[in-house]
Motif scaffolding. Structure first.
Motif, PDB file in Angstrom:
ATOM      1  N   ILE A 178      48.211  60.428  -1.626  1.00 48.94           N
ATOM      2  CA  ILE A 178      48.064  61.146  -0.360  1.00 48.94           C
ATOM      3  C   ILE A 178      48.485  60.301   0.830  1.00 48.94           C
ATOM      4  N   TYR A 179      48.664  58.969   0.602  1.00 49.19           N
ATOM      5  CA  TYR A 179      49.054  58.077   1.694  1.00 49.19           C
ATOM      6  C   TYR A 179      50.567  57.989   1.880  1.00 49.19           C
ATOM      7  N   LEU A 180      51.353  58.634   0.999  1.00 45.91           N
ATOM      8  CA  LEU A 180      52.818  58.686   1.138  1.00 45.91           C
ATOM      9  C   LEU A 180      53.391  57.287   1.381  1.00 45.91           C
ATOM     10  N   LYS A 181      53.317  56.442   0.376  1.00 40.05           N
ATOM     11  CA  LYS A 181      53.610  55.023   0.548  1.00 40.05           C
ATOM     12  C   LYS A 181      55.080  54.694   0.737  1.00 40.05           C
ATOM     13  N   THR A 182      55.968  55.556   0.272  1.00 39.29           N
ATOM     14  CA  THR A 182      57.393  55.271   0.408  1.00 39.29           C
ATOM     15  C   THR A 182      58.049  56.264   1.368  1.00 39.29           C
ATOM     16  N   THR A 183      59.186  55.861   1.917  1.00 44.48           N
ATOM     17  CA  THR A 183      59.901  56.757   2.837  1.00 44.48           C
ATOM     18  C   THR A 183      60.390  58.006   2.111  1.00 44.48           C
ATOM     19  N   LYS A 184      60.757  57.865   0.856  1.00 42.13           N
ATOM     20  CA  LYS A 184      61.244  59.010   0.081  1.00 42.13           C
ATOM     21  C   LYS A 184      60.143  60.058  -0.087  1.00 42.13           C
ATOM     22  N   GLU A 185      58.913  59.598  -0.313  1.00 43.76           N
ATOM     23  CA  GLU A 185      57.786  60.516  -0.480  1.00 43.76           C
ATOM     24  C   GLU A 185      57.468  61.276   0.805  1.00 43.76           C
ATOM     25  N   ARG A 186      57.833  60.711   1.933  1.00 49.96           N
ATOM     26  CA  ARG A 186      57.441  61.267   3.224  1.00 49.96           C
ATOM     27  C   ARG A 186      58.285  62.448   3.672  1.00 49.96           C
ATOM     28  N   VAL A 187      59.517  62.514   3.241  1.00 49.69           N
ATOM     29  CA  VAL A 187      60.469  63.461   3.807  1.00 49.69           C
ATOM     30  C   VAL A 187      59.995  64.908   3.683  1.00 49.69           C
ATOM     31  N   THR A 188      59.695  65.350   2.480  1.00 46.42           N
ATOM     32  CA  THR A 188      59.295  66.748   2.284  1.00 46.42           C
ATOM     33  C   THR A 188      57.981  67.087   2.974  1.00 46.42           C
ATOM     34  N   PRO A 189      56.909  66.261   2.837  1.00 46.54           N
ATOM     35  CA  PRO A 189      55.668  66.588   3.561  1.00 46.54           C
ATOM     36  C   PRO A 189      55.840  66.637   5.072  1.00 46.54           C
ATOM     37  N   LEU A 190      56.638  65.734   5.634  1.00 51.50           N
ATOM     38  CA  LEU A 190      56.857  65.745   7.078  1.00 51.50           C
ATOM     39  C   LEU A 190      57.629  66.994   7.512  1.00 51.50           C
ATOM     40  N   LEU A 191      58.599  67.381   6.706  1.00 55.02           N
ATOM     41  CA  LEU A 191      59.360  68.597   7.002  1.00 55.02           C
ATOM     42  C   LEU A 191      58.448  69.819   6.956  1.00 55.02           C
ATOM     43  N   ILE A 192      57.603  69.889   5.939  1.00 57.20           N
ATOM     44  CA  ILE A 192      56.657  71.006   5.817  1.00 57.20           C
ATOM     45  C   ILE A 192      55.676  70.996   6.990  1.00 57.20           C
ATOM     46  N   ASN A 193      55.220  69.806   7.374  1.00 53.05           N
ATOM     47  CA  ASN A 193      54.285  69.693   8.494  1.00 53.05           C
ATOM     48  C   ASN A 193      54.916  70.183   9.794  1.00 53.05           C
ATOM     49  N   ALA A 194      56.191  69.893   9.990  1.00 56.17           N
ATOM     50  CA  ALA A 194      56.897  70.362  11.186  1.00 56.17           C
ATOM     51  C   ALA A 194      56.938  71.894  11.215  1.00 56.17           C
ATOM     52  N   VAL A 195      57.172  72.503  10.067  1.00 58.25           N
ATOM     53  CA  VAL A 195      57.193  73.971   9.977  1.00 58.25           C
ATOM     54  C   VAL A 195      55.806  74.543  10.274  1.00 58.25           C
ATOM     55  N   ALA A 224      40.357  50.012  14.463  1.00 60.58           N
ATOM     56  CA  ALA A 224      39.874  49.964  13.080  1.00 60.58           C
ATOM     57  C   ALA A 224      40.932  50.476  12.106  1.00 60.58           C
ATOM     58  N   ILE A 225      41.637  51.535  12.500  1.00 60.57           N
ATOM     59  CA  ILE A 225      42.695  52.084  11.644  1.00 60.57           C
ATOM     60  C   ILE A 225      43.830  51.078  11.484  1.00 60.57           C
ATOM     61  N   ALA A 226      44.234  50.460  12.592  1.00 58.27           N
ATOM     62  CA  ALA A 226      45.302  49.455  12.527  1.00 58.27           C
ATOM     63  C   ALA A 226      44.894  48.294  11.627  1.00 58.27           C
ATOM     64  N   THR A 227      43.645  47.835  11.780  1.00 59.22           N
ATOM     65  CA  THR A 227      43.135  46.738  10.947  1.00 59.22           C
ATOM     66  C   THR A 227      43.116  47.136   9.481  1.00 59.22           C
ATOM     67  N   SER A 228      42.676  48.368   9.220  1.00 58.01           N
ATOM     68  CA  SER A 228      42.612  48.875   7.853  1.00 58.01           C
ATOM     69  C   SER A 228      43.991  48.915   7.197  1.00 58.01           C
ATOM     70  N   ARG A 229      44.985  49.437   7.923  1.00 56.93           N
ATOM     71  CA  ARG A 229      46.324  49.555   7.351  1.00 56.93           C
ATOM     72  C   ARG A 229      46.952  48.185   7.093  1.00 56.93           C
ATOM     73  N   LEU A 230      46.658  47.213   7.972  1.00 58.08           N
ATOM     74  CA  LEU A 230      47.153  45.849   7.759  1.00 58.08           C
ATOM     75  C   LEU A 230      46.455  45.203   6.574  1.00 58.08           C
ATOM     76  N   HIS A 231      45.132  45.374   6.515  1.00 59.43           N
ATOM     77  CA  HIS A 231      44.352  44.773   5.429  1.00 59.43           C
ATOM     78  C   HIS A 231      44.788  45.303   4.067  1.00 59.43           C
ATOM     79  N   LEU A 232      45.082  46.587   4.010  1.00 65.04           N
ATOM     80  CA  LEU A 232      45.494  47.215   2.747  1.00 65.04           C
ATOM     81  C   LEU A 232      46.969  46.979   2.436  1.00 65.04           C
ATOM     82  N   LYS A 233      47.644  46.257   3.352  1.00 64.75           N
ATOM     83  CA  LYS A 233      49.079  45.964   3.204  1.00 64.75           C
ATOM     84  C   LYS A 233      49.916  47.244   3.083  1.00 64.75           C
ATOM     85  N   ALA A 234      49.437  48.296   3.766  1.00 65.52           N
ATOM     86  CA  ALA A 234      50.160  49.571   3.765  1.00 65.52           C
ATOM     87  C   ALA A 234      51.299  49.548   4.771  1.00 65.52           C
ATOM     88  N   HIS A 235      51.173  48.690   5.793  1.00 64.30           N
ATOM     89  CA  HIS A 235      52.191  48.617   6.844  1.00 64.30           C
ATOM     90  C   HIS A 235      52.315  47.204   7.382  1.00 64.30           C
TER      91      HIS A 235
END
Length: 201
Positions: free
Chosen positions: A69-86, A166-177
């Motif tokens: 659900i965290y969409l870790k790769t750019t490839k995974e993001r494309v379709t959900p982001l497109l659907i979200n825009a719609v 807290a969110i920024a710290t969390s994402r850095l700690h989890l090495k998500a970004h």
């Protein structure tokens, strides 16, 4: 600490941020709106911004288009982001048109711009933080809201600032970004809301 930071990423997942912004607006706005109108708007937005994306995620996972659900790769993001825009376009057309609640209309216009920007970056193989995009957009909307209605909501703004950190710290700690991806995400969410303030304040 690891559990706490993971919980922050989950509890403040981007999927819930638009609905939280709307609930914040209805709870703080001095403008009168009937309970029936508020209930109808919140119910519609819950279905469109939470239930529908969750169902879409499970469909994409079944089809092998995404892994988490965290969409870790750019490839995974494309379709959900497109659907979200719609989905956001549908909200702007059917749920929150400009002639009803102008503040929320422009909030979702800003959200749409942020989503399209994030989609363009994903297509360019850059992974901006969607968590930061979501929270910074809501944060800036809350600031604009307080200016627009001349309401003292410093407590709410302070809490949002803490949550953002807290969110920024969390994402850095989890090495998500990386820090760069978090900074890009923050400004992708923040800047459209600043620009659009000119149309409703």
């Amino acid at each position: 600490m690891n559990f706490l930071l993971k919980s922050v990423s989950f509890v403040f997942h981007p999927i819930i941020m638009p609905l939280l912004a709307v609930i914040f607006y209805f709870s703080k706005s001095p403008r009168y709106l009937s309970f029936d109108v508020i209930s109808a708007k919140i119910t519609s937005l819950f279905i469109l911004t939470i239930l529908l994306p969750i169902l879409t995620y499970f469909l994409l996972k079944t089809l092998g288009k995404t892994q988490t659900i965290y969409l870790k790769t750019t490839k995974e993001r494309v379709t959900p982001l497109l659907i979200n825009a719609v989905i956001i376009l549908l909200i702007l057309k059917r749920v929150l048109p400009i002639n009803q609640i102008v503040e929320l209309y422009f909030f979702f216009i800003g959200t749409l711009i942020s989503t399209i920007t994030c989609l363009a970056l994903a297509l360019a193989n850059f992974k901006a933080s969607i968590h930061m995009i979501a929270i910074s957009g809501v944060f800036m909307f809350a600031i604009a809201f307080s200016i627009h209605f001349s309401i003292n909501i410093n407590g709410s703004l302070a809490l949002m600032a803490i949550i953002t950190g807290a969110i920024a710290t969390s994402r850095l700690h989890l090495k998500a970004h990386t820090p760069t991806e978090l900074i890009f995400g923050f400004f992708i969410g923040f800047i459209p809301q600043i620009i659009l303030m000119n149309y409703w304040i």
